[in-house]
Scaffold this active site. Structure first.
Site, PDB file in Angstrom:
ATOM      1  N   TYR A 112      -2.021  -0.132  10.917  1.00  0.00           N
ATOM      2  CA  TYR A 112      -2.110  -0.833   9.627  1.00  0.00           C
ATOM      3  C   TYR A 112      -0.893  -0.535   8.764  1.00  0.00           C
ATOM      4  CZ  TYR A 112      -3.259  -1.331   4.693  1.00  0.00           C
ATOM      5  OH  TYR A 112      -3.206  -1.626   3.351  1.00  0.00           O
ATOM      6  N   LYS A 149       2.087  -3.112   7.389  1.00  0.00           N
ATOM      7  CA  LYS A 149       2.407  -3.338   5.971  1.00  0.00           C
ATOM      8  C   LYS A 149       3.848  -2.943   5.667  1.00  0.00           C
ATOM      9  CE  LYS A 149       0.240  -4.625   3.022  1.00  0.00           C
ATOM     10  NZ  LYS A 149       0.086  -6.017   2.503  1.00  0.00           N
ATOM     11  N   THR A 168       0.822  -1.209   0.000  1.00  0.00           N
ATOM     12  CA  THR A 168       0.000   0.000   0.000  1.00  0.00           C
ATOM     13  C   THR A 168       0.855   1.257   0.000  1.00  0.00           C
ATOM     14  OG1 THR A 168      -1.593   1.260   1.334  1.00  0.00           O
ATOM     15  CG2 THR A 168      -0.096  -0.163   2.520  1.00  0.00           C
ATOM     16  N   ASP A 169       0.269   2.371  -0.465  1.00  0.00           N
ATOM     17  CA  ASP A 169       0.980   3.645  -0.402  1.00  0.00           C
ATOM     18  C   ASP A 169       1.034   4.204   1.016  1.00  0.00           C
ATOM     19  OD1 ASP A 169      -1.704   4.335  -0.135  1.00  0.00           O
ATOM     20  OD2 ASP A 169      -1.724   5.779  -1.777  1.00  0.00           O
ATOM     21  N   GLU A 170       0.252   3.640   1.934  1.00  0.00           N
ATOM     22  CA  GLU A 170       0.218   4.186   3.294  1.00  0.00           C
ATOM     23  C   GLU A 170       1.535   3.998   4.040  1.00  0.00           C
ATOM     24  OE1 GLU A 170      -3.270   3.867   5.634  1.00  0.00           O
ATOM     25  OE2 GLU A 170      -4.542   3.404   3.924  1.00  0.00           O
TER      26      GLU A 170
END
Length: 364
Positions: free
Chosen positions: A161, A165, A135-137
């Protein structure tokens, strides 16, 4: 070489879209391993019941004997790893599940994959790939004038989260550098489209607006995300799997930055057009600003130049076309919606939003 791919988390939102498109658009056989937690849904795959190239296995990526047996029996040429806990709000109220699945689950899968890969003969070993979907997060947050995230952007995760990741990304990187495992990593922007679990922003707003319920928007509604239609994401993953360079990371974006409030108003307007309801009236009046969630990142944006230049992939959908397709899909699949709106789902919605909405009413 055996054209079989092991897909983890293939009954979830992105995973099931990948499986459905993989069966429709390629000749590969797909072994689909999913634990069927709250967001995994066998009905996503109903059209594949009995299909000779799709084998569903209910199980946990942390179950090392199970993973070992699947690798030994089906001898896949690749693993595409979707399985993850992925909802930021849930990670704030219950982070332990995210640590278990996203970190320890990825670790267990890497261990079994490494053993399997080391046992492969010649060409099969050279051609094997492990593709990790992220993810870009993991990159943190951007200010309005900042350049978009690139593959070289330093990691700065801000939620449980995102931290889980980021940890899984580092594990995948380490297994490539230490053991030589042929890995690929993709970091995507916010996905939307068919089969998305209705706790996420877009389906939640579609369904609440359809039913005349309040549309809870965090803070001032000006948080920005880059929106990626799920079918474009799946096409990009197939492209990276077949053509990506081992050890590389590829950012996948939709070139569609929008504020949350713009997303919500677009949904309201499309529903007013496609499904008008005199009792509800203009659905924009349902918008209700509520207390922001803790640590809410202000802006995400993906620079997918590397993927375009090196692998010639670009998204086919802009937000305006993709969001219309998405609203139309939910309107046509309300039976699916009713099936996934279980008691557990409703308890979560009550936990996350009811207190915020009640507080907003008190302020007014």
């Amino acid at each position: 070489m055996n054209d079989t791919i092991l897909v983890t988390g293939g009954a979830g939102f992105i995973g099931s879209n990948f499986v459905l498109e993989g069966i429709a658009k390629t000749g590969a056989s797909l072994i689909n391993l999913d634990l069927l937690t709250y967001a995994g849904n066998r009905s996503n795959l109903q059209s594949l019941e009995g299909h000779p190239r799709h084998i569903f296995v209910k199980g946990d990526i942390c179950d090392e004997p199970l993973v070992t047996s699947l690798l030994k029996e089906y001898k896949p040429r690749a693993i595409v790893h979707f399985a993850a806990e992925s909802h930021v709000d849930r990670s704030i109220t219950g982070p332990s599940a995210f640590m278990q699945t996203n970190i320890f689950g990825t670790f267990a899968l890497l261990q079994q994959t490494r053993t399997y890969w080391e046992s492969l003969p010649g060409n099969a070993k050279a051609e094997f790939r492990f593709l990790h979907v992220s993810t870009d997060e993991v990159y943190g947050t951007l200010q309005p004038g900042d350049p978009a995230f690139r593959e070289t952007t330093p990691y700065a995760p801000n939620s449980p989260y995102a931290a889980s990741k980021a940890s899984s990304d580092f594990l995948v990187r380490a297994w490539q550098h230490t053991y030589g495992l042929p890995v690929l990593t993709t970091n995507c922007s916010n996905n939307y489209g068919p089969y998305q679990f209705p706790e996420k922003l877009i389906p939640l707003m579609i369904l609440n607006a359809l039913e005349g319920k309040p549309l809870p928007v965090y803070g001032d509604g000006l948080n920005v995300r880059d929106w990626l239609f799920v079918e474009d994401h799946c096409a990009a993953i197939r492209c990276v799997l077949e053509n990506g360079c081992v050890g590389e990371t590829y950012n996948i974006g939709g070139n569609s930055e929008r504020t949350n409030i713009d997303v919500v108003t677009a949904i309201c307007d499309i529903l007013d057009e496609l499904h008008p309801d005199q009792a509800i009236g203009s659905r924009r009046r349902l918008i209700t600003y509520v207390k922001d969630r803790p640590g809410h990142d202000r802006r995400y944006a993906i620079d997918a130049t590397k993927l375009a230049q090196e692998l010639n992939w670009r998204p086919t959908q802009q937000f305006e076309s993709g969001i219309r397709k998405t609203v139309e899909w939910y309107l046509a699949h309300l039976d699916w919606v009713n099936d996934v709106r279980s008691g557990a789902y409703q308890q979560w919605i009550d936990l996350n939003y009811s207190e915020r909405l009640a507080a907003e009413r008190l302020v007014k």
